[in-house]
Design an enzyme around this catalytic site. Structure first.
Site, PDB file in Angstrom:
ATOM      1  N   SER A  11     -26.303 -52.399  16.177  1.00 27.03           N
ATOM      2  CA  SER A  11     -25.040 -52.222  16.901  1.00 27.03           C
ATOM      3  C   SER A  11     -24.073 -51.321  16.126  1.00 27.03           C
ATOM      4  O   SER A  11     -23.494 -50.391  16.679  1.00 27.03           O
ATOM      5  CB  SER A  11     -24.332 -53.560  17.105  1.00 27.03           C
ATOM      6  OG  SER A  11     -25.228 -54.594  17.275  1.00 27.03           O
ATOM      7  N   TRP A  12     -23.901 -51.611  14.827  1.00 29.02           N
ATOM      8  CA  TRP A  12     -22.836 -50.924  14.096  1.00 29.02           C
ATOM      9  C   TRP A  12     -23.249 -49.510  13.708  1.00 29.02           C
ATOM     10  O   TRP A  12     -22.455 -48.572  13.829  1.00 29.02           O
ATOM     11  CB  TRP A  12     -22.425 -51.767  12.900  1.00 29.02           C
ATOM     12  CG  TRP A  12     -21.109 -51.401  12.274  1.00 29.02           C
ATOM     13  CD1 TRP A  12     -20.827 -51.400  10.942  1.00 29.02           C
ATOM     14  CD2 TRP A  12     -19.882 -51.011  12.934  1.00 29.02           C
ATOM     15  NE1 TRP A  12     -19.508 -51.040  10.733  1.00 29.02           N
ATOM     16  CE2 TRP A  12     -18.912 -50.796  11.936  1.00 29.02           C
ATOM     17  CE3 TRP A  12     -19.523 -50.826  14.271  1.00 29.02           C
ATOM     18  CZ2 TRP A  12     -17.604 -50.394  12.243  1.00 29.02           C
ATOM     19  CZ3 TRP A  12     -18.222 -50.423  14.567  1.00 29.02           C
ATOM     20  CH2 TRP A  12     -17.289 -50.214  13.563  1.00 29.02           C
ATOM     21  N   GLY A 137     -13.417 -53.423   8.246  1.00 29.47           N
ATOM     22  CA  GLY A 137     -12.202 -53.687   9.019  1.00 29.47           C
ATOM     23  C   GLY A 137     -12.528 -54.317  10.356  1.00 29.47           C
ATOM     24  O   GLY A 137     -13.701 -54.511  10.694  1.00 29.47           O
ATOM     25  N   LYS A 192     -14.982 -63.234   5.501  1.00 33.14           N
ATOM     26  CA  LYS A 192     -14.451 -63.593   6.831  1.00 33.14           C
ATOM     27  C   LYS A 192     -15.581 -64.081   7.750  1.00 33.14           C
ATOM     28  O   LYS A 192     -15.345 -64.829   8.694  1.00 33.14           O
ATOM     29  CB  LYS A 192     -13.673 -62.435   7.458  1.00 33.14           C
ATOM     30  CG  LYS A 192     -14.436 -61.154   7.744  1.00 33.14           C
ATOM     31  CD  LYS A 192     -15.184 -61.151   9.065  1.00 33.14           C
ATOM     32  CE  LYS A 192     -16.066 -59.918   9.200  1.00 33.14           C
ATOM     33  NZ  LYS A 192     -16.934 -59.934  10.388  1.00 33.14           N
ATOM     34  N   SER A 255     -18.234 -61.512  18.392  1.00 33.72           N
ATOM     35  CA  SER A 255     -18.692 -61.811  17.033  1.00 33.72           C
ATOM     36  C   SER A 255     -19.962 -62.655  17.050  1.00 33.72           C
ATOM     37  O   SER A 255     -19.998 -63.750  17.622  1.00 33.72           O
ATOM     38  CB  SER A 255     -17.605 -62.563  16.255  1.00 33.72           C
ATOM     39  OG  SER A 255     -18.182 -63.147  15.103  1.00 33.72           O
ATOM     40  N   ARG A 256     -20.995 -62.131  16.368  1.00 35.26           N
ATOM     41  CA  ARG A 256     -22.238 -62.899  16.259  1.00 35.26           C
ATOM     42  C   ARG A 256     -22.021 -64.135  15.392  1.00 35.26           C
ATOM     43  O   ARG A 256     -22.610 -65.174  15.622  1.00 35.26           O
ATOM     44  CB  ARG A 256     -23.387 -62.050  15.661  1.00 35.26           C
ATOM     45  CG  ARG A 256     -24.001 -61.016  16.588  1.00 35.26           C
ATOM     46  CD  ARG A 256     -23.238 -59.728  16.686  1.00 35.26           C
ATOM     47  NE  ARG A 256     -22.795 -59.173  15.431  1.00 35.26           N
ATOM     48  CZ  ARG A 256     -23.471 -58.228  14.754  1.00 35.26           C
ATOM     49  NH1 ARG A 256     -24.585 -57.747  15.232  1.00 35.26           N
ATOM     50  NH2 ARG A 256     -22.984 -57.738  13.635  1.00 35.26           N
ATOM     51  N   VAL A 280     -28.108 -59.728  13.534  1.00 34.57           N
ATOM     52  CA  VAL A 280     -27.808 -60.313  12.236  1.00 34.57           C
ATOM     53  C   VAL A 280     -26.576 -61.230  12.299  1.00 34.57           C
ATOM     54  O   VAL A 280     -25.578 -60.914  12.950  1.00 34.57           O
ATOM     55  CB  VAL A 280     -27.633 -59.211  11.165  1.00 34.57           C
ATOM     56  CG1 VAL A 280     -26.413 -58.353  11.437  1.00 34.57           C
ATOM     57  CG2 VAL A 280     -27.545 -59.818   9.778  1.00 34.57           C
TER      58      VAL A 280
END
Ligand SMILES: NC(=O)C1=CN([C@@H]2O[C@H](COP(=O)(O)OP(=O)(O)OC[C@H]3O[C@@H](n4cnc5c(N)ncnc54)[C@H](OP(=O)(O)O)[C@@H]3O)[C@@H](O)[C@H]2O)C=CC1
Ligand SMILES: O=C(CO)COP(=O)(O)O
Length: 339
Positions: A11-12, A137, A192, A255-256, A280
């Site tokens: 994804s990222w 971020g 986080k 958010s996974r 992940v």
């Protein structure tokens, strides 16, 4: 126009390659799956990770690691923390000249307790890296490819390198800040995920916004306590890569980590949850690392400790919350009086 390689087509990696290609950079993304690089080249999609999104036609993909490394002097690494050492060792035979490495991963390695930039320093000889930059971020890939306004930070001890990377990514929907505090930025981004798992759990248990706000705020307190002890700048934790990323990860269905926590809170086992996710969930391994760090530095991290017991020692989520609520009385600003 610059030439850039992105290693990792999840994804990222795909969302960042999208931004770079949109910024008119000659961008090549590497996937370890030939079928995925074929799909990106032929259909301009990555249906597994960003369904329904069309990628820029100028974005090219390859599954040839040698070609990917040769393509550019700027290499963006976007694979899960767990895969980092393996991916670096796979490309090392093809790395003959120094390059700028940008990593975008949010995790800490259990047992070694290394941050990603430390793993990179260990695995890539100094003469083959010009600089190491971290990009982090509050930034869900799904929103970046919709071109929704997003802000991130690039951090490096080499501020000129950070500014160079800032220039590559900046555009009207992707705003990039710089920071020299690589320790704080990496710790904020990784830790986080631990708090986001806990936030998902309290939502799964059916608790409300009060509990969520408590986790975000007290989560920031324990992240900062550890981070400051490890040499981070205190103010980094109230910035994008600290408070900013806590907010976006603890409150978003994208958010996974939050989703995994939510399933745990609803009574599913960790094994069931990870099988279900298919992407992940960095927070699970990082919870182990964070718990080990809290012991190493002798820092109280009650949320991390409760989550560690839920994930790895059979404590139920409800018992974990009860333990947190029934701790001994505290002053809110304990440990921060000197700042
Ligand atoms: N998604 C997001 O919005 C954001 C993610 N991040 C961070 O970016 C990092 C990457 O996450 P993300 O892209 O979301 O993860 P995903 O799960 O979406 O994708 C991971 C990618 O890495 C590949 N991969 C896994 N193991 C290996 C390996 N050993 N060798 C080569 N490739 C491998 C996967 O391939 P395969 O498909 O075969 O499994 C997949 O293409 C994480 O640390 C995450 O915390 C940071 C900010 C935002
Ligand atoms: O880091 C992220 C957003 O900033 C993505 O979080 P997840 O890995 O939980 O999806």
């Amino acid at each position: 126009m610059q030439t850039i390689t992105v290693i990792g087509a999840g994804s990222w990696g795909t969302a960042l390659a999208f931004v770079l290609a949109e910024n008119d950079h000659n961008t090549l993304i590497w996937s370890h799956r030939q079928s995925q690089s074929d799909e990106i080249n032929s259909h301009h999609t990555n249906s597994k990770y960003l369904p329904d999104r069309l990628l820029p036609e100028s974005l090219k993909a390859t599954s040839d690691l040698q070609q990917a490394i040769a393509h550019s002097d700027v290499i963006v690494l976007a694979v899960p923390t767990k895969a980092f050492r393996e991916v670096i060792s796979n490309f090392m035979p093809f790395l003959n000249t120094p390059k700028t490495f940008v990593h975008v991963s949010k995790g800490i390695e259990p047992d070694s307790l290394k941050r990603i930039s430390e793993i990179m320093e260990e695995e890539i000889p100094a003469e083959l890296r010009s600089s190491i930059v971290v990009l982090s971020g509050p930034s869900h890939a799904e929103e970046v490819v919709l071109k929704h306004p997003t802000t991130v930070t690039v951090a490096s001890t080499d501020i000129e390198a950070a500014k160079k990377i800032q220039d590559l990514f900046m555009n009207h929907y992707f705003r990039v800040y710089t920071n020299e505090d690589i320790i704080g930025v990496e710790l904020g981004g990784s830790l986080k995920n631990v708090i986001a798992l806990a936030a998902g759990i309290v939502d799964g248990l059916g608790y409300g916004d009060n509990a969520k706000a408590a986790l975000i705020t007290r989560g920031l307190a324990e992240i900062s306590r550890l981070g400051i002890q490890m040499g981070a700048e205190p103010y980094t934790f109230i910035g994008l890569t600290g408070m900013g990323d806590l907010i976006v990860t603890c409150t978003s269905v994208h958010s996974r980590n939050w989703r995994a926590g939510n399933l745990l809170g609803k009574g599913n086992s960790l094994e069931e949850v990870l099988e279900d996710m298919g992407m992940v969930v960095e927070g699970v391994r990082t919870t182990k690392a964070a718990y080990q760090l809290s012991q190493k530095y002798d820092i109280e991290m009650p949320i991390t400790t409760a989550l560690y017991k839920v994930l790895f020692e059979g404590l139920t989520p409800k018992e974990g919350v009860d333990q947190l609520m029934l701790r001994t009385k505290k002053h809110e600003l304990e440990d921060f009086k000197s700042f």
